[in-house]
Design a protein around this motif. Structure first.
Motif, PDB file in Angstrom:
ATOM      1  N   MET A 543       0.825  -1.205   0.000  1.00 40.78           N
ATOM      2  CA  MET A 543       0.000   0.000   0.000  1.00 40.78           C
ATOM      3  C   MET A 543       0.861   1.258   0.000  1.00 40.78           C
ATOM      4  N   ASP A 547       0.883   4.277  -2.843  1.00 39.20           N
ATOM      5  CA  ASP A 547       0.779   5.697  -2.502  1.00 39.20           C
ATOM      6  C   ASP A 547       1.929   6.490  -3.111  1.00 39.20           C
ATOM      7  N   GLU A 569      -4.481  -1.620  -6.930  1.00 41.25           N
ATOM      8  CA  GLU A 569      -4.619  -0.988  -5.618  1.00 41.25           C
ATOM      9  C   GLU A 569      -5.981  -1.282  -5.008  1.00 41.25           C
ATOM     10  N   ARG A 573      -6.494  -2.810  -1.239  1.00 42.19           N
ATOM     11  CA  ARG A 573      -7.240  -2.116  -0.182  1.00 42.19           C
ATOM     12  C   ARG A 573      -8.411  -2.964   0.305  1.00 42.19           C
ATOM     13  N   ARG A 574      -9.056  -3.647  -0.580  1.00 40.99           N
ATOM     14  CA  ARG A 574     -10.186  -4.486  -0.182  1.00 40.99           C
ATOM     15  C   ARG A 574      -9.718  -5.651   0.689  1.00 40.99           C
ATOM     16  N   TYR A 576      -7.070  -5.745   2.548  1.00 35.27           N
ATOM     17  CA  TYR A 576      -6.644  -5.206   3.847  1.00 35.27           C
ATOM     18  C   TYR A 576      -7.843  -4.950   4.748  1.00 35.27           C
ATOM     19  N   ALA A 577      -8.893  -4.352   4.200  1.00 31.94           N
ATOM     20  CA  ALA A 577     -10.108  -4.091   4.976  1.00 31.94           C
ATOM     21  C   ALA A 577     -10.741  -5.398   5.454  1.00 31.94           C
TER      22      ALA A 577
END
Length: 591
Positions: A543, A547, A569, A573-574, A576-577
């Motif tokens: 991540m 960035d 990305e 992110r999905r 990680y959530a």
């Protein structure tokens, strides 16, 4: 005629036992009462192992130093030259032990690291080596405590039992904390402190689902050690006067002093360890450390071992401030030499002892400045004991409960809690680590507590990437690219050069622009030529790379720049959530 060989019944018996354990594990996972009963059994086992390890180390000390049965090493009278030679001999013994078990070939995983990075999975060989090293070090008189060995074997039996029952990751971590907490509770005769040790040091969080098993294991460990006749380490002192507002403010200052001295101690251990590793061969470090300890012990035997008898002596006898200051310096130097030169053990009890000396000195200094006694010396020693241990071990509620169980004085406990929180806050702000996690940091790990971050390490770019992406040669023309990849067929294509090395990413829509020359090479449209991910990069680092690169997708490549896959990305992110939500559900027992 040859009689056919019948299959051995043992494999079938083993398979049957494994199936039975799996069925039992399923019941344990679904019935909380059974889980608590397993934790109680683990706490009892941790209590037994704590008593055995303590007895082995004390027996070794009594044999080597010819001590009376009622006396411990740090309370012994001045030692003769023959007794002082035991310390360098201890260094030789530790070197031989390490060579025998092959301890130099790898880093040994303790309970904190196991819970943080490995889901509570502990190695039996690693744990037995840690226990052996600690018993040898403490038994020969090095200025280290046995608490690391206690927690190690307590965590080991918990990890082994949980894995045999095929329990979930969160359950294994909880039981490892319960086993370590049970061991500490057995050592100090303090079940509440043992339970908080499990939460603060080994599990890394206060979890509602873990309260019952951890507390039950701590009670079981303390009761088991008591029934076996073990003498707990807990310090019993007389109740001092009630503490009022001014006292809280002054004890806050003591917390500041303990925090700063604790940081100095941890830095000093690290610096001595690094310098000794750089300047001395591995076999020479413990031997030279033993020689240094012999010199310190010649000045006072109170510097040796963890310091149980010395702490009791210094708490019950009125001593000059100069003597206390000298003992503080000598004990700190002995701990630095012991750990810096390769002896194995912890600073748990040593930090308690050092803290009582700091508290004594603090109360005495205030009385000297004011011309009269301001703080009760016994109270100041207990507050200093907890605040200094918090600076080193990093467990404010553990130390507060230890003092409460030792004194039963709630007024004093409030001052202890205040000073401990001051100490903890300053250490977190200025240093950021406890002693155990600081040692891991020096080894290259980034963890700051036992909070579970193993899933972060396991969730890598290689595991998350989409394999077999669309690959084309970088010298393909735009016209050919448009023919092979019309709009809507794919969102991006990865380019490779003539040696099949990564050469960038081309968004499909960019190749279909009106201003793009159809006879140009598609490589002219490539993006992120110098941005790619190694497959071992963990999700947090991935991540951060997204960035920094400001890209929606990045290729995953190996050491030869061969393309392994592609990662977006949005997908990262999905994931990680999802993992955070899963960890949160496990934390509150909802998984």
């Amino acid at each position: 005629m040859t009689r056919p060989t019948l299959p051995s019944p043992r494999p079938r018996l083993v398979r049957g036992g494994s199936a039975l354990l799996r069925r039992l594990g399923g019941r344990v996972r679904s019935i909380e009462l059974l889980f608590v009963l397993v934790a109680i059994a683990i706490g009892m086992g941790a209590g037994v192992l704590t008593v055995v390890q303590g007895a082995l180390a004390r027996t070794l000390q009594h044999l080597l130093y010819d001590l009376p049965d009622h006396l411990r090493l740090s309370g012994a009278p001045p030692l003769g030259w023959a007794q002082l030679l035991v310390l360098p001999v201890g260094g030789v013994t530790l070197v031989l032990f390490n060579r025998l078990v092959g301890a130099r070939r790898r880093s040994l995983v303790d309970a904190v690291e196991a819970n943080a990075l490995h889901g509570g999975r502990m190695s039996a060989s690693d744990s037995l080596i840690v226990s052996g090293q600690t018993i040898v070090s403490n038994g020969f008189g090095a200025s280290v405590g046995l608490e690391a060995a206690y927690a190690q074997l307590g965590g080991l039996i918990a990890s082994a039992a949980a894995r045999a029952l095929n329990l979930r990751r969160i359950d294994i971590r909880t039981l490892v904390g319960a086993g370590a907490g049970g061991a500490i509770a057995a050592a100090f005769g303090a079940p509440i402190a043992g339970a908080f040790y499990a939460f603060e040091v080994v599990i890394g969080a206060y979890t509602p689902a873990a309260v019952a098993p951890v507390v039950a294991a701590a009670l079981a460990g303390a009761q088991t050690a008591q029934r076996l006749g073990a003498i707990p380490y807990i310090v019993h002192v007389e109740t001092g006067p009630a503490i009022h507002t001014l006292g809280y403010l002054l004890y806050g200052g003591l917390g500041v002093s303990c925090a700063l001295l604790g940081i100095v101690l941890m830095h000093a251990v690290a610096q001595v360890e690094m310098r000794s590793r750089a300047l001395l061969p591995g076999w020479g470090r413990p031997i030279l450390g033993g020689v240094g300890l012999a010199g310190l012990a010649a000045l006072s035997p109170q510097v040796l071992s963890a310091g149980h008898s010395a702490l009791h002596l210094d708490m019950t006898i009125a001593l000059p401030l100069a003597f206390l200051a000298a003992m503080l310096l000598l004990k700190a130097l002995a701990s630095i030499v012991s750990l810096g030169f390769g002896f194995r053990g912890g600073l748990f009890f040593a930090s308690l002892f050092l803290g009582t000396l700091v508290g004594h000195l603090y109360a005495g200094a205030l009385a000297w400045v004011a011309g009269e006694s301001i703080l009760n010396v016994g109270n100041a020693a207990m507050v200093g004991m907890a605040a200094f241990a918090v600076a080193v071990v990093g467990a404010p509620f553990t130390m507060t409960m230890l003092v409460l169980e030792a004194t039963g004085n709630f007024s004093l406990t409030g001052a202890v809690l205040a000073a401990s929180l001051v100490s903890s806050t300053i250490v977190r702000q200025l240093f950021g680590y406890s002693f155990s996690t600081w040692r891991l940091h020096l080894r290259g790990e980034t963890i700051r507590s036992a909070r579970d971050v193993g899933w972060v390490k396991a969730l890598t770019a290689g595991r998350m990437m989409r394999r077999a992406p669309n690959l084309v040669a970088a010298d393909m023309t735009v016209a050919e690219f448009r023919r092979r990849f019309p709009l809507g067929s794919t969102s991006r294509v990865v380019l490779v050069d003539q040696a099949d090395r990564y050469a960038g990413i081309v968004p499909t829509v960019a190749a279909h622009g009106d201003t793009v020359a159809t006879d140009a090479a598609v490589a002219t449209l490539a993006e992120a030529r110098d941005e790619a991910l190694p497959p071992e990069t963990d999700i947090v680092a991935v991540m951060a790379r997204f960035d920094a690169a400001q890209r929606d997708e990045l290729a995953v490549i190996d050491g030869q720049a061969q393309v392994l896959g592609i990662l977006t990305e949005a997908h990262v992110r999905r994931r990680y959530a999802e993992e955070l939500e899963k960890a949160q559900r496990e934390l509150f027992g909802e998984a």
